[in-house]
Design an enzyme around this catalytic site. Sequence first.
Site, PDB file in Angstrom:
ATOM      1  N   GLY A  88      40.230  35.488  40.696  1.00  0.00           N
ATOM      2  CA  GLY A  88      41.103  36.530  40.179  1.00  0.00           C
ATOM      3  C   GLY A  88      41.644  37.392  41.308  1.00  0.00           C
ATOM      4  N   ARG A  89      42.018  38.635  40.973  1.00  0.00           N
ATOM      5  CA  ARG A  89      42.558  39.561  41.964  1.00  0.00           C
ATOM      6  C   ARG A  89      41.462  40.237  42.781  1.00  0.00           C
ATOM      7  NH1 ARG A  89      47.521  41.686  40.703  1.00  0.00           N
ATOM      8  NH2 ARG A  89      47.375  42.800  42.677  1.00  0.00           N
ATOM      9  N   GLU A  92      40.498  39.713  46.828  1.00  0.00           N
ATOM     10  CA  GLU A  92      41.358  40.198  47.911  1.00  0.00           C
ATOM     11  C   GLU A  92      40.985  41.602  48.361  1.00  0.00           C
ATOM     12  OE1 GLU A  92      45.304  39.903  46.279  1.00  0.00           O
ATOM     13  OE2 GLU A  92      45.247  41.924  45.438  1.00  0.00           O
ATOM     14  N   CYS A 118      38.170  29.387  42.529  1.00  0.00           N
ATOM     15  CA  CYS A 118      39.526  29.902  42.619  1.00  0.00           C
ATOM     16  C   CYS A 118      39.686  30.799  43.848  1.00  0.00           C
ATOM     17  CB  CYS A 118      39.885  30.610  41.315  1.00  0.00           C
ATOM     18  SG  CYS A 118      41.652  30.756  41.001  1.00  0.00           S
ATOM     19  N   HIS A 119      40.069  32.068  43.670  1.00  0.00           N
ATOM     20  CA  HIS A 119      40.266  32.982  44.786  1.00  0.00           C
ATOM     21  C   HIS A 119      38.951  33.480  45.384  1.00  0.00           C
ATOM     22  CE1 HIS A 119      44.322  32.977  43.112  1.00  0.00           C
ATOM     23  NE2 HIS A 119      44.753  33.555  44.228  1.00  0.00           N
ATOM     24  N   TYR A 138      41.799  27.835  44.734  1.00  0.00           N
ATOM     25  CA  TYR A 138      43.165  27.778  44.235  1.00  0.00           C
ATOM     26  C   TYR A 138      44.061  27.386  45.410  1.00  0.00           C
ATOM     27  CZ  TYR A 138      47.395  28.858  41.737  1.00  0.00           C
ATOM     28  OH  TYR A 138      48.620  28.744  41.132  1.00  0.00           O
TER      29      TYR A 138
END
Length: 200
Positions: A88-89, A92, A118-119, A138
């Site tokens: 997800g976000r 980061e 994923c991320h 991802y």
Amino acid sequence: MPKKILMLVGDFVEDYEVMVPFQALQIAGHEVHAVCPNKRAGDKVRTAIHDFEGDQTYTEKRGHDFTLNATFADIAPEDYDALVIPGGRAPEYIRLNERLIEIVRHFAQANKPIAAICHGAQVLAAAGVIKGKRVSAYPAVGPEVTAAGGEYAQIGFTEAITDGNLVTGPAWTAHVEWLRQFLAVLGTKITHEEAAGAKA
């Protein structure tokens, strides 16, 4: 034997990627503590829903609230057997927390099981723990994997990959295979018994 598992999350973690493993690993008998930097047990993080709807990249929508069940400041990584990093976000920005990076390095240096999806690989890359490892993520995170010295594994979106103690997958669509492989690394065996009174 049940394991004690740490899950690193943050605001706008991907909805499925936090909810599904958090619940599934507990169903398998493990204890899971979900933490977020600067938040305490009982606090919530917001989640994001990433979906694949025919565009060149995923779409993003507001998801559920997810309640943390442990306090980040109280975490002692040596008390845990394994680590999970959803995507997800959140990755980061949580990768900017130096204490969180130290926690990830502890698991890698101790060769404890780590699962990222994923991320989530953004956190692994920031921690510098994937050099020489085959890592799925991802696709947009592939360049970060390569820059960190890992070998980006371009696999199908329902597949996952295990390299030693590390289990990674490209997105929530890989949950079944990702969790299956992570449970194997954890040494978890699920057995099926015939119900009493069932016909032979």
